[in-house]
Design a protein around this motif. Structure first.
Motif, PDB file in Angstrom:
ATOM      1  N   TRP A 299      39.708  31.482  57.209  1.00  0.00           N
ATOM      2  CA  TRP A 299      38.890  32.681  57.026  1.00  0.00           C
ATOM      3  C   TRP A 299      39.426  33.769  57.955  1.00  0.00           C
ATOM      4  N   TYR A 300      39.561  34.949  57.392  1.00  0.00           N
ATOM      5  CA  TYR A 300      39.914  36.139  58.154  1.00  0.00           C
ATOM      6  C   TYR A 300      38.802  37.158  57.976  1.00  0.00           C
ATOM      7  N   ARG A 301      38.798  38.160  58.847  1.00  0.00           N
ATOM      8  CA  ARG A 301      37.875  39.270  58.673  1.00  0.00           C
ATOM      9  C   ARG A 301      38.564  40.560  59.076  1.00  0.00           C
ATOM     10  N   GLN A 302      38.063  41.643  58.480  1.00  0.00           N
ATOM     11  CA  GLN A 302      38.596  42.966  58.811  1.00  0.00           C
ATOM     12  C   GLN A 302      37.438  43.943  58.885  1.00  0.00           C
ATOM     13  N   ALA A 303      37.254  44.501  60.073  1.00  0.00           N
ATOM     14  CA  ALA A 303      36.246  45.529  60.283  1.00  0.00           C
ATOM     15  C   ALA A 303      36.884  46.899  60.070  1.00  0.00           C
ATOM     16  N   PRO A 304      36.081  47.917  59.755  1.00  0.00           N
ATOM     17  CA  PRO A 304      36.634  49.257  59.536  1.00  0.00           C
ATOM     18  C   PRO A 304      37.458  49.737  60.724  1.00  0.00           C
ATOM     19  N   GLY A 305      38.666  50.193  60.451  1.00  0.00           N
ATOM     20  CA  GLY A 305      39.522  50.723  61.495  1.00  0.00           C
ATOM     21  C   GLY A 305      40.189  49.692  62.364  1.00  0.00           C
TER      22      GLY A 305
END
Length: 115
Positions: free
Chosen positions: A36-42
């Motif tokens: 699992w990966y995640r990407q927050a804005p910016g």
């Protein structure tokens, strides 16, 4: 067609829990590592959990003790149990696998944690 499909995201208050699922189709992924990966804005995409074909797991310190990754090879499905969620966990969460030397990604599911 080989694909990964995430589900289970949503809006939750800080301290709450969510369980994400990643359903794989088109092939048997039981011998492949999954993550699992995640990407927050910016921000850059970051890994939050990885599980090997044998069930070994690893987490970064930011989620260790709160997130648990698991997989059901019979169902070709991976899970991420997220407890004690924090506003900084807000991001789009993606599942990932390495299949026949190719990187596969799901389309992502939004997780929003309100304070």
């Amino acid at each position: 067609q080989v694909q990964l499909v995430e589900s289970g995201g949503g809006l939750v208050q800080a301290g709450g829990s969510l369980r994400l699922s990643c359903a794989a189709s088109g092939s048997n992924f039981s011998i492949n590592p999954m993550a699992w990966y995640r990407q927050a804005p910016g921000k850059q995409r970051e890994m939050v959990a990885i599980i090997t074909s044998g069930g070994g797991t690893n987490y970064p310190d930011s989620v260790k003790g709160r997130f648990t990754i698991s997989r059901d090879n019979a169902k070709n499905t991976m899970y991420l149990q997220m407890n004690n969620l924090k506003p900084q966990d807000t991001a789009v969460y993606y599942c990932w696998t390495l299949w026949r030397m190719m990187t596969l990604w799901g389309q992502g599911t939004q997780v929003t944690v309100s304070s």
